[in-house]
Scaffold this motif. Structure first.
Motif: not given
Length: 350
Positions: A322-330, A336-346
């Motif tokens: 459940g945590y990982n699902t929410i973290r990926l939503i964040e 979306q805000e950065a209009k960029a590909t970002i690393p999947c952290t934490q």
């Protein structure tokens, strides 16, 4: 016998939880939290109706099943764990990963089972896809695309999921299903790229998303929208040996909405017209054929949960999932805000 306290009796409880808690012998619903109504009396005539979470937690129960709106998940779960109860949370697990981490720690401190209700692991299509991939029928998967599309051009009056509030919108509503399935199949992604939109004129929260999860060799595409009148394939999976294409909606939810209880021996079976197309190579021979779906069943979630609570079996739907699902939503919102590909952290070990 596990005695259950059911928190809420809206659509999620009535369709996704109550029917299985009614028919599975190891469970007994003894208390239901309904603020103003007594709708649960029809299905659970002997259960006590309470008007507050405090009253519910004073009942003689072992397990609390929380089906109320997303913003209640954290406070209700914390109260239930503090009262010494096992807890099931409807998806999404929480609204933020910080809340999810707090819940995980509370569950460990209480020494109780804490689980997220990821029932879409138990659909005929997903179970079949798991088998096809795990048995190497497609070779190494290089692209996986999954959709959860609907056609709802008009607003749904009173729907909290469509309101402008924390935890609302299609990404929190349908995203957990698609994200969780991808994590089950492929593990944790390396990068994420997200396109999250409001497509309908009246929308005050997101009603479309396109998530791209990068696994290096494997690319995962997850999409959902509310303006798809004629859907394409629900799943399209391509590997080095072949492809699997699957259309149609798992029949369980539609049947449950009619009030039918899940008691038939063929519960969770798909009609043959919904079977997927497998085009691959087996032992050097090319095959292109309709591939029968495995039998699904949302009730498997509660069967596994009972085995965990009573017999000590490993928990299938862990709070870390459940945590990982929410973290990926964040992370999707950050992308979306950065209009960029970002690393999947934490992310936590899955």
């Amino acid at each position: 016998m596990l005695k259950v306290g059911l928190v809420g009796f809206g659509m999620a409880a009535q369709v996704m939880h109550a029917p299985f808690l009614k028919v599975l012998p190891p469970y007994e619903v003894v208390a239901v939290l309904e603020r103003n109504r007594e709708d649960s009396k029809k299905l659970f005539p002997d259960a006590t109706i309470v008007r507050s979470i405090e009253d519910l937690l004073q009942s003689d129960i072992d397990l609390v099943v929380i089906t109320t709106p997303n913003e209640t998940h954290l406070p209700y779960a914390l109260q239930a764990l503090a009262a010494g109860k096992h807890v099931v949370l409807e998806k999404p697990f929480t609204i933020t990963s910080e809340d999810a981490e707090q819940l995980i720690q509370a569950g460990k401190a209480a020494g109780k089972i804490l689980s997220v209700f990821q029932n879409r692991r138990y659909t005929a299509d997903f179970l079949t896809i798991q088998k096809v991939i795990e048995e190497g029928m497609l070779g190494s998967v290089h692209e996986y695309e999954a959709h959860y599309d609907r056609y709802r051009p008009d607003p749904k009056p009173g729907a909290w999921r469509e309101a402008d509030s924390p935890g609302s919108g299609i990404l929190y509503d349908l995203g957990p299903h698609l994200i969780d399935q991808a994590l089950c199949l492929f593990g944790l992604p390396q990068h994420i790229t997200a396109d999250i939109r409001r497509q309908r004129p009246h929308a005050v929260t997101d009603d479309y998303f396109d998530l791209r999860l990068d696994y290096g060799f494997t690319k995962v595409i997850l999409k959902a929208g509310m303006l798809v009148r004629e859907p394409g394939p629900r799943y399209s999976i391509h590997g080095t040996l072949g492809s699997f294409i699957k259309s149609g909606e798992d029949p369980q939810e539609a049947i449950l909405k009619t009030g039918q209880l899940p008691t038939a021996p063929d519960w969770g079976c798909e009609p043959a017209e919904l079977y997927g197309l497998l085009h691959t190579t087996v032992n050097g021979k090319e095959i292109r054929e309709i591939y029968p779906s495995l039998q699904g069943g949302f009730g498997k979630y509660y069967q596994h949960l009972y085995d965990t609570i009573v017999n000590g079996a490993p928990l299938s739907e862990r709070p870390e999932h459940g945590y990982n699902t929410i973290r990926l939503i964040e992370l999707a919102k950050e992308s979306q805000e950065a209009k960029a590909t970002i690393p999947c952290t934490q992310l936590m070990a899955h």
